[in-house]
Every structure is written in structure tokens, then in C-alpha cells.
Design an enzyme around this catalytic site. Structure first.
Site, PDB file in Angstrom:
ATOM      1  N   SER A  16      29.062  14.159   6.825  1.00  0.00           N
ATOM      2  CA  SER A  16      30.450  13.757   7.025  1.00  0.00           C
ATOM      3  C   SER A  16      31.085  13.507   5.665  1.00  0.00           C
ATOM      4  O   SER A  16      30.597  12.683   4.883  1.00  0.00           O
ATOM      5  CB  SER A  16      30.501  12.477   7.859  1.00  0.00           C
ATOM      6  OG  SER A  16      31.745  11.836   7.655  1.00  0.00           O
ATOM      7  N   HIS A  40      31.055  18.014   8.854  1.00  0.00           N
ATOM      8  CA  HIS A  40      31.742  17.105   9.776  1.00  0.00           C
ATOM      9  C   HIS A  40      32.983  16.521   9.095  1.00  0.00           C
ATOM     10  O   HIS A  40      32.894  15.936   8.012  1.00  0.00           O
ATOM     11  CB  HIS A  40      30.753  15.997  10.173  1.00  0.00           C
ATOM     12  CG  HIS A  40      31.244  15.079  11.232  1.00  0.00           C
ATOM     13  ND1 HIS A  40      31.118  15.343  12.582  1.00  0.00           N
ATOM     14  CD2 HIS A  40      31.842  13.863  11.157  1.00  0.00           C
ATOM     15  CE1 HIS A  40      31.610  14.345  13.281  1.00  0.00           C
ATOM     16  NE2 HIS A  40      32.071  13.432  12.442  1.00  0.00           N
ATOM     17  N   ASP A  42      36.026  13.937   9.478  1.00  0.00           N
ATOM     18  CA  ASP A  42      36.500  12.763  10.224  1.00  0.00           C
ATOM     19  C   ASP A  42      37.986  12.554  10.023  1.00  0.00           C
ATOM     20  O   ASP A  42      38.429  12.118   8.961  1.00  0.00           O
ATOM     21  CB  ASP A  42      35.745  11.515   9.763  1.00  0.00           C
ATOM     22  CG  ASP A  42      34.343  11.477  10.336  1.00  0.00           C
ATOM     23  OD1 ASP A  42      34.200  11.618  11.560  1.00  0.00           O
ATOM     24  OD2 ASP A  42      33.391  11.312   9.552  1.00  0.00           O
ATOM     25  N   MET A  44      41.304  10.511  10.964  1.00  0.00           N
ATOM     26  CA  MET A  44      41.696   9.194  11.500  1.00  0.00           C
ATOM     27  C   MET A  44      43.186   8.972  11.270  1.00  0.00           C
ATOM     28  O   MET A  44      43.715   9.347  10.218  1.00  0.00           O
ATOM     29  CB  MET A  44      40.915   8.090  10.786  1.00  0.00           C
ATOM     30  CG  MET A  44      39.411   8.261  10.867  1.00  0.00           C
ATOM     31  SD  MET A  44      38.567   6.844  10.159  1.00  0.00           S
ATOM     32  CE  MET A  44      36.879   7.459  10.141  1.00  0.00           C
ATOM     33  N   HIS A  74      36.295  16.046  13.895  1.00  0.00           N
ATOM     34  CA  HIS A  74      36.147  14.890  14.791  1.00  0.00           C
ATOM     35  C   HIS A  74      37.462  14.124  14.754  1.00  0.00           C
ATOM     36  O   HIS A  74      37.744  13.404  13.796  1.00  0.00           O
ATOM     37  CB  HIS A  74      34.960  14.049  14.285  1.00  0.00           C
ATOM     38  CG  HIS A  74      34.751  12.777  15.046  1.00  0.00           C
ATOM     39  ND1 HIS A  74      33.927  11.759  14.574  1.00  0.00           N
ATOM     40  CD2 HIS A  74      35.219  12.347  16.247  1.00  0.00           C
ATOM     41  CE1 HIS A  74      33.920  10.768  15.449  1.00  0.00           C
ATOM     42  NE2 HIS A  74      34.701  11.094  16.468  1.00  0.00           N
ATOM     43  N   MET A  76      39.677  11.369  15.517  1.00  0.00           N
ATOM     44  CA  MET A  76      39.798   9.969  15.954  1.00  0.00           C
ATOM     45  C   MET A  76      41.273   9.605  15.879  1.00  0.00           C
ATOM     46  O   MET A  76      41.708   8.782  15.069  1.00  0.00           O
ATOM     47  CB  MET A  76      38.942   9.070  15.051  1.00  0.00           C
ATOM     48  CG  MET A  76      37.459   9.218  15.328  1.00  0.00           C
ATOM     49  SD  MET A  76      36.444   8.588  13.987  1.00  0.00           S
ATOM     50  CE  MET A  76      36.423  10.015  12.942  1.00  0.00           C
ATOM     51  N   MET A 145      29.078   8.234  19.701  1.00  0.00           N
ATOM     52  CA  MET A 145      29.262   7.351  18.548  1.00  0.00           C
ATOM     53  C   MET A 145      28.208   6.248  18.594  1.00  0.00           C
ATOM     54  O   MET A 145      28.097   5.520  19.580  1.00  0.00           O
ATOM     55  CB  MET A 145      30.656   6.726  18.562  1.00  0.00           C
ATOM     56  CG  MET A 145      31.798   7.667  18.223  1.00  0.00           C
ATOM     57  SD  MET A 145      31.628   8.561  16.660  1.00  0.00           S
ATOM     58  CE  MET A 145      31.473   7.226  15.471  1.00  0.00           C
ATOM     59  N   ASP A 180      26.572  10.122  15.849  1.00  0.00           N
ATOM     60  CA  ASP A 180      27.384   9.882  14.651  1.00  0.00           C
ATOM     61  C   ASP A 180      27.483   8.383  14.383  1.00  0.00           C
ATOM     62  O   ASP A 180      28.018   7.629  15.192  1.00  0.00           O
ATOM     63  CB  ASP A 180      28.785  10.474  14.912  1.00  0.00           C
ATOM     64  CG  ASP A 180      29.729  10.363  13.737  1.00  0.00           C
ATOM     65  OD1 ASP A 180      29.334   9.831  12.686  1.00  0.00           O
ATOM     66  OD2 ASP A 180      30.882  10.825  13.877  1.00  0.00           O
ATOM     67  N   GLY A 202      27.012  10.373   6.976  1.00  0.00           N
ATOM     68  CA  GLY A 202      27.951  10.245   5.866  1.00  0.00           C
ATOM     69  C   GLY A 202      27.297   9.597   4.671  1.00  0.00           C
ATOM     70  O   GLY A 202      26.907  10.265   3.712  1.00  0.00           O
ATOM     71  N   SER A 203      27.134   8.270   4.747  1.00  0.00           N
ATOM     72  CA  SER A 203      26.612   7.555   3.580  1.00  0.00           C
ATOM     73  C   SER A 203      25.177   7.949   3.235  1.00  0.00           C
ATOM     74  O   SER A 203      24.796   7.925   2.072  1.00  0.00           O
ATOM     75  CB  SER A 203      26.743   6.046   3.780  1.00  0.00           C
ATOM     76  OG  SER A 203      26.313   5.677   5.056  1.00  0.00           O
TER      77      SER A 203
HETATM   78  C1  DX5 Z   1      32.855   7.028  11.619  1.00  0.00           C
HETATM   79  C2  DX5 Z   1      32.730   8.516  11.481  1.00  0.00           C
HETATM   80  C3  DX5 Z   1      31.426   8.964  10.965  1.00  0.00           C
HETATM   81  C4  DX5 Z   1      31.053   8.401   9.613  1.00  0.00           C
HETATM   82  C5  DX5 Z   1      29.602   8.100   9.680  1.00  0.00           C
HETATM   83  O1  DX5 Z   1      33.930   6.718  12.421  1.00  0.00           O
HETATM   84  O2  DX5 Z   1      32.944   9.174  12.713  1.00  0.00           O
HETATM   85  O3  DX5 Z   1      31.315  10.392  10.963  1.00  0.00           O
HETATM   86  O4  DX5 Z   1      31.297   9.266   8.538  1.00  0.00           O
HETATM   87  O5  DX5 Z   1      29.252   7.441   8.522  1.00  0.00           O
HETATM   88  P1  DX5 Z   1      27.789   6.880   8.295  1.00  0.00           P
HETATM   89  O6  DX5 Z   1      26.845   8.048   8.396  1.00  0.00           O
HETATM   90  O7  DX5 Z   1      27.877   6.310   6.917  1.00  0.00           O
HETATM   91  O8  DX5 Z   1      27.537   5.851   9.357  1.00  0.00           O
HETATM   92 ZN    ZN Z   2      32.574  11.391  12.766  1.00  0.00          ZN
END
Ligand code: DX5
Ligand code: ZN
Length: 227
Positions: A16, A40, A42, A44, A74, A76, A145, A180, A202-203
């Protein structure tokens, strides 16, 4: 021309970009491009989730840098029907909307099909998996999620494992089960054992000094603990 969603049967690591360095985004993504098939994205809007990220313009420029990666958007956002076409035009290969955000999920899926891209539906941790029953047969992927959507770097919610197991039973073999939030080499084996085959991280990827090695470590963790 969009990229096709691969057929299930593998474990896909989907980094992500939320945790990537946006000042050097293409360079950061390039570090993992040879390790992955799916990126991926994200999106928002500050309404559906209390955070803001990016719009179609960023997808467009990234698309130019990575023509072969499957871009999984994705969304959101509260108004997925309005913005989905713009993301597809910009280069998204798949649109995942939130069940909680749309009034008519069947219509949303039809719209995504008309846009000729893969269709995904996501649920937040508080939404019962059974809420997906009326539409689950019609999507290519379900995104569970495992944290509250909105931010990277949160802790994996352990109840996601049982939810994943339940969802797996509701899905056909030709449908993907994405998870995710809080995915790392420790949570990966738990969630793949419960049936997840697309791991969004992500992280645990872009937050590491060597993102490519981080992808391989997650993939190894998934392989070694598969049922
Ligand atoms: C959060 C996102 C994720 C996010 C996950 O709302 O949908 O895709 O990047 O991050 P990590 O892997 O750091 O939890
Ligand atoms: Zn996501």
C-alpha cells in the site's frame, strides 16, 4: 487498456503506497515493482474516514511509470459511484468500494463491471461478514479490513482471523480474499492459514529500509505457514 486481475491460486503481497514516501513516490514503488503484481492504492476523502490521501491525478502519473502493475484502488470514500469512473480513466485496474458507504451495492458492482475492471467490496471491522451475503457471489475480491480504515501502522485486530475464516467459506475458489491492516511477517501466517490470499501491507513494506526484501519476508512467512 487495463491489466487483468491474476487468477487466484497464489499468495499476493500488495504493498500500500499509503506508507510510501510521497516526495519520491515512483522511486519508492520502483523498489518493489519486480517483487509484486498488485499495487494497493488507498483513496480517502476525509468523510468516510478521518484522513485524506489522493485523487485520480496521482493514479494517472503512477500509471505512466508502472504500466504492467495491477492497480487496485481501495476507495474509502462516501461517493464511490461518482468517482469510480475517474479512477478507472486514470488507470485503476480494480475498484474496491466499502459496503458501508453505498446505498445500492448491486448497482455499484454493475457500474464497476461496465467500467471493465475488477470489482471488490470491503468491510470495516465492525461490519458482520454476513452483511456481504447478498452480493458476495458477484465480486472478484473481498477486502477484509483488519484495522479501522484511515491510517497505516495500526495494530492488527485479532478477531480478523475468525472473520477471515468465515469469509473464506462464503467465497468460491475463483475469488480473492484480501486482508488489509497490520499485516507483517508475524500476522501473515495467521491470516493466510485462515484463508487470505491477498495481503495488503503498508508500513511493513514501505516503512522498511529495504521494501523489496520486506516483500520477500512476508511472502516467505505466508508460504511457510500455509495449511
Ligand atoms: C488503511 C489502509 C491500508 C493501510 C495499511 O485504511 O486501507 O491499506 O495502508 O497500512 P498498514 O499495513 O501499515 O497497517
Ligand atoms: Zn487499503
Amino acid at each position: 487498456m487495463s491489466n487483468y486481475l491474476p487468477k487466484p491460486g497464489t499468495i499476493e503481497i500488495c504493498p500500500s503506497i499509503l506508507s510510501a514516501d510521497f516526495a519520491h513516490l515512483a522511486d519508492h514503488v520502483a523498489q518493489v515493482a519486480n517483487e509484486i503484481r498488485i499495487l494497493h492504492l488507498d483513496v480517502m476523502d476525509g468523510h468516510f474516514v478521518p484522513n485524506l490521501t489522493f485523487g485520480p491525478v496521482l493514479v494517472k502519473w503512477l500509471r505512466g511509470c508502472f504500466p504492467k502493475l495491477f492497480f487496485d484502488a481501495h476507495l474509502m470514500i462516501t461517493d464511490a459511484p461518482q468517482y469510480a469512473p475517474q479512477f478507472v480513466k486514470a488507470g485503476a485496474d480494480g475498484i474496491t468500494f466499502h459496503l458501508e458507504a453505498v446505498n445500492d451495492p448491486h448497482a455499484m458492482i454493475r457500474q464497476i463491471r461496465q467500467l471493465n475492471v475488477a470489482a471488490g467490496v470491503s468491510i470495516k471491522p465492525g461490519t458482520p461478514v454476513q452483511a456481504l451475503s447478498p452480493i458476495i457471489a458477484d465480486v472478484d475480491m473481498v477486502l477484509l479490513m483488519s484495522v479501522e480504515p484511515g491510517f497505516g501502522g495500526q495494530g492488527f485486530l485479532p478477531q480478523s482471523i475468525e472473520r477471515c475464516r468465515e469469509l473464506k467459506k462464503m467465497l468460491r475458489k475463483d475469488q480473492w480474499l484480501q486482508v488489509d491492516g497490520g499485516i507483517d511477517p508475524t500476522t501473515t501466517p495467521l491470516i493466510t492459514a485462515a484463508g487470505a490470499d491477498m495481503l495488503v501491507a503498508g508500513s511493513a513494506v514501505f516503512g522498511r529500509p529495504d521494501p523489496a526484501a520486506a516483500c520477500r519476508t512476508i511472502r516467505d512467512a505466508a508460504r511457510s505457514y500455509q495449511p
